[in-house]
Design an enzyme around this catalytic site. Structure first.
Site, PDB file in Angstrom:
ATOM      1  N   LYS A  59      69.288  37.565  28.275  1.00 23.65           N
ATOM      2  CA  LYS A  59      68.770  38.728  27.543  1.00 23.65           C
ATOM      3  C   LYS A  59      68.684  39.974  28.436  1.00 23.65           C
ATOM      4  CE  LYS A  59      65.089  36.337  26.445  1.00 23.65           C
ATOM      5  NZ  LYS A  59      65.477  35.060  27.074  1.00 23.65           N
ATOM      6  N   THR A  60      68.102  39.822  29.617  1.00 17.95           N
ATOM      7  CA  THR A  60      67.982  40.963  30.527  1.00 17.95           C
ATOM      8  C   THR A  60      69.360  41.431  30.978  1.00 17.95           C
ATOM      9  OG1 THR A  60      65.833  40.175  31.276  1.00 17.95           O
ATOM     10  CG2 THR A  60      66.973  41.703  32.734  1.00 17.95           C
ATOM     11  N   ASP A 104      60.659  43.977  27.424  1.00 14.41           N
ATOM     12  CA  ASP A 104      60.781  42.540  27.631  1.00 14.41           C
ATOM     13  C   ASP A 104      59.513  41.867  27.097  1.00 14.41           C
ATOM     14  OD1 ASP A 104      62.082  40.340  28.482  1.00 14.41           O
ATOM     15  OD2 ASP A 104      61.878  40.726  30.626  1.00 14.41           O
ATOM     16  N   THR A 151      61.335  35.307  23.826  1.00 16.88           N
ATOM     17  CA  THR A 151      61.674  33.885  23.692  1.00 16.88           C
ATOM     18  C   THR A 151      61.053  33.320  22.422  1.00 16.88           C
ATOM     19  OG1 THR A 151      59.795  33.475  25.114  1.00 16.88           O
ATOM     20  CG2 THR A 151      61.951  33.361  26.143  1.00 16.88           C
ATOM     21  N   ARG A 210      70.987  30.404  33.889  1.00 20.10           N
ATOM     22  CA  ARG A 210      70.092  30.513  35.054  1.00 20.10           C
ATOM     23  C   ARG A 210      69.957  29.176  35.763  1.00 20.10           C
ATOM     24  NH1 ARG A 210      64.852  32.828  33.504  1.00 20.10           N
ATOM     25  NH2 ARG A 210      65.778  34.842  33.984  1.00 20.10           N
TER      26      ARG A 210
HETATM   27  N1  LIG Z   1      76.794  34.878  29.755  1.00 21.23           N
HETATM   28  C1  LIG Z   1      76.544  34.906  31.058  1.00 21.23           C
HETATM   29  N2  LIG Z   1      77.561  34.970  31.936  1.00 21.23           N
HETATM   30  C2  LIG Z   1      77.312  34.957  33.264  1.00 21.23           C
HETATM   31  N3  LIG Z   1      76.072  34.907  33.809  1.00 21.23           N
HETATM   32  C3  LIG Z   1      75.027  34.867  32.965  1.00 21.23           C
HETATM   33  C4  LIG Z   1      75.207  34.877  31.565  1.00 21.23           C
HETATM   34  N4  LIG Z   1      74.003  34.831  30.969  1.00 21.23           N
HETATM   35  C5  LIG Z   1      73.093  34.801  31.960  1.00 21.23           C
HETATM   36  N5  LIG Z   1      73.706  34.821  33.163  1.00 21.23           N
HETATM   37  C6  LIG Z   1      73.034  34.767  34.455  1.00 21.23           C
HETATM   38  O1  LIG Z   1      71.884  33.913  34.338  1.00 21.23           O
HETATM   39  C7  LIG Z   1      70.773  34.470  35.000  1.00 21.23           C
HETATM   40  C8  LIG Z   1      69.628  34.640  34.004  1.00 21.23           C
HETATM   41  O2  LIG Z   1      69.938  35.622  33.018  1.00 21.23           O
HETATM   42  P1  LIG Z   1      68.846  36.665  32.441  1.00 21.23           P
HETATM   43  O3  LIG Z   1      67.878  37.050  33.513  1.00 21.23           O
HETATM   44  O4  LIG Z   1      69.586  37.746  31.780  1.00 21.23           O
HETATM   45  O5  LIG Z   1      68.108  35.750  31.366  1.00 21.23           O
HETATM   46  P2  LIG Z   1      66.929  36.138  30.338  1.00 21.23           P
HETATM   47  O6  LIG Z   1      67.374  35.661  29.005  1.00 21.23           O
HETATM   48  O7  LIG Z   1      66.567  37.571  30.495  1.00 21.23           O
HETATM   49  O8  LIG Z   1      65.731  35.210  30.845  1.00 21.23           O
HETATM   50  P3  LIG Z   1      64.124  35.418  30.635  1.00 21.23           P
HETATM   51  O9  LIG Z   1      63.800  35.019  29.235  1.00 21.23           O
HETATM   52  O10 LIG Z   1      63.515  34.464  31.627  1.00 21.23           O
HETATM   53  O11 LIG Z   1      63.803  36.844  30.958  1.00 21.23           O
HETATM   54  C9  LIG Z   1      71.264  35.768  35.636  1.00 21.23           C
HETATM   55  O12 LIG Z   1      71.640  35.495  36.978  1.00 21.23           O
HETATM   56  C10 LIG Z   1      72.492  36.132  34.822  1.00 21.23           C
HETATM   57  O13 LIG Z   1      73.418  36.853  35.563  1.00 21.23           O
HETATM   58 MG   LIG Z   2      64.789  38.474  31.160  1.00 20.53          MG
END
Ligand SMILES: Nc1ncnc2c1ncn2[C@@H]1O[C@H](COP(=O)(O)OP(=O)(O)OP(=O)(O)O)[C@@H](O)[C@H]1O
Ligand SMILES: [Mg+2]
Length: 340
Positions: A59-60, A104, A151, A210
């Site tokens: 998401k981030t 967020d 989430t 992740r």
């Molecule tokens: N589709 C993707 N392709 C490549 N890398 C990804 C992909 N999705 C996520 N990642 C990698 O996974 C890690 C976690 O992603 P991110 O921080 O965006 O998750 P999030 O959904 O924001 O998590 P949270 O809910 O904990 O905030 C990062 O290092 C990101 O680069």
């Molecule tokens: Mg995030």
């Protein structure tokens, strides 16, 4: 042991910078491309979007990619850090035209702040009372794009949901997508990988990039301790038990959940709250981290009367009870120090 879903400082290195580099979530990417292209063509501000999905699904990363693709500045605020509606109003009035505000954990926004947000989203205006008894003053804000991330989809009030131009549900990643994410990251770190090793890491990644990237980094630790630049299946199989992961990639928290469901509720059905309490897990961990992985692996099932263990779940639990997680230390002299 806590489940491996917390962000790490190294994550930035692996974040893809463009939609084209973002692996998986095909439908989301297509819709997002259309929205970006349309806004650009109309010279309009991109509409508000929401991302729902478990921790670590991207998401981030997507918020940063959208800001990049839209040539916009990104401002990130964690909703739990917003104390009063005034804090949110001042952040909103500071935005420049077409800026992106990434909120967020938007489900954690307090009610009065959420109301301030509604009028900003809809009319680009905020009304705020300077003191308790004064009349509200209304201020204009520049057209901006809100990206909301959560989430917990169920916790969003419906007026909030209705104000997004589109809400995206991020899906767990397929094994092939996870393998590709790991391969690219290993390559960036200067390590070679073989297909079996990639598959094996993907299999233990709970459908989550992740987790996949974290497992890769631990494999890299072991490779470095062995002075290797090749991550093969043996190396992966040596690393996983050191991390307390069994063959399926289950962690202590997952096994505690299975144990409570099987030992206390005879396999279920049982309610999530009861299982979590008996497993010693907080509700958010049980709901957002443990259950999605166990469901994805087919070890538990949801029924109208609660959760129950599946035959595979039972089998896995019995095998684990018999064998535990065994570490082959002789293979990796010095790897234990490298990992702690
Ligand atoms: N589709 C993707 N392709 C490549 N890398 C990804 C992909 N999705 C996520 N990642 C990698 O996974 C890690 C976690 O992603 P991110 O921080 O965006 O998750 P999030 O959904 O924001 O998590 P949270 O809910 O904990 O905030 C990062 O290092 C990101 O680069
Ligand atoms: Mg995030």
């Amino acid at each position: 042991m806590t489940p491996q879903t917390q962000p790490s400082v190294n994550e930035r290195n692996f974040r893809p910078g463009t939609l084209a580099d973002f692996i998986g979530q095909k439908q989301l990417k297509q819709t997002m491309q259309l929205m970006l292209h349309s806004a650009k063509t109309r010279q309009a501000t991109l509409e508000h979007v929401a991302f729902f999905g478990g921790p670590g699904l991207g998401k981030t990363t997507l918020a940063a990619i959208i800001a990049h693709e839209a040539d916009s500045r990104l401002h990130e605020i964690a909703a739990p850090s917003i104390g009063r509606p005034g804090d949110l109003a001042s952040a909103l009035t500071m935005l420049q035209p077409n800026d992106i505000l990434f909120l967020d954990e938007i489900h954690a926004l307090k009610r009065d702040s959420a109301e301030t947000l509604y009028s900003a989203m809809e009319d680009f205006k905020v009304s705020i009372k300077l003191s308790k008894d004064s009349d509200p003053i209304t201020m204009k804000v520049h057209p901006f794009t809100l990206i909301g991330s959560t989430t917990d989809f169920g916790l969003l009030p419906s007026p909030m949901r209705a104000r997004f131009g589109h809400s995206f549900h991020l899906q767990p990643y397929t094994l092939a997508e996870l393998a590709q994410i790991v391969e690219r990251a290993a390559d960036k770190m200067g390590f070679f990988t073989e297909e079996d090793a990639l598959k094996n890491i993907a299999l233990r990644s709970r459908g989550t990039p992740r987790v996949a990237l974290r497992l890769l980094r631990r494999c890299v630790d072991v490779a470095i301790s062995m002075d290797e630049d090749f991550i093969d299946i043996n190396l992966v199989e040596t690393t996983m038990p050191i991390l307390g992961l069994d063959e399926l990639g289950l962690e202590e928290a997952d096994r505690q959940y299975l144990s409570a469901l099987i030992e206390i509720y005879r396999g279920g059905p049982a309610g999530l709250g009861a299982i979590a309490a008996n497993a010693g897990l907080d509700m958010s961990t049980a709901r957002n981290i443990v259950e999605p992985a166990l469901l994805l692996m087919g070890l538990i099932a949801r029924t109208p009367r609660g959760r129950r263990v599946t035959r595979e779940g039972h089998q896995h639990y019995q095998t684990f009870r018999a064998n535990g997680v065994t570490v082959n230390w002789t293979r990796v002299e010095g790897a234990d120090q490298a990992l702690h």
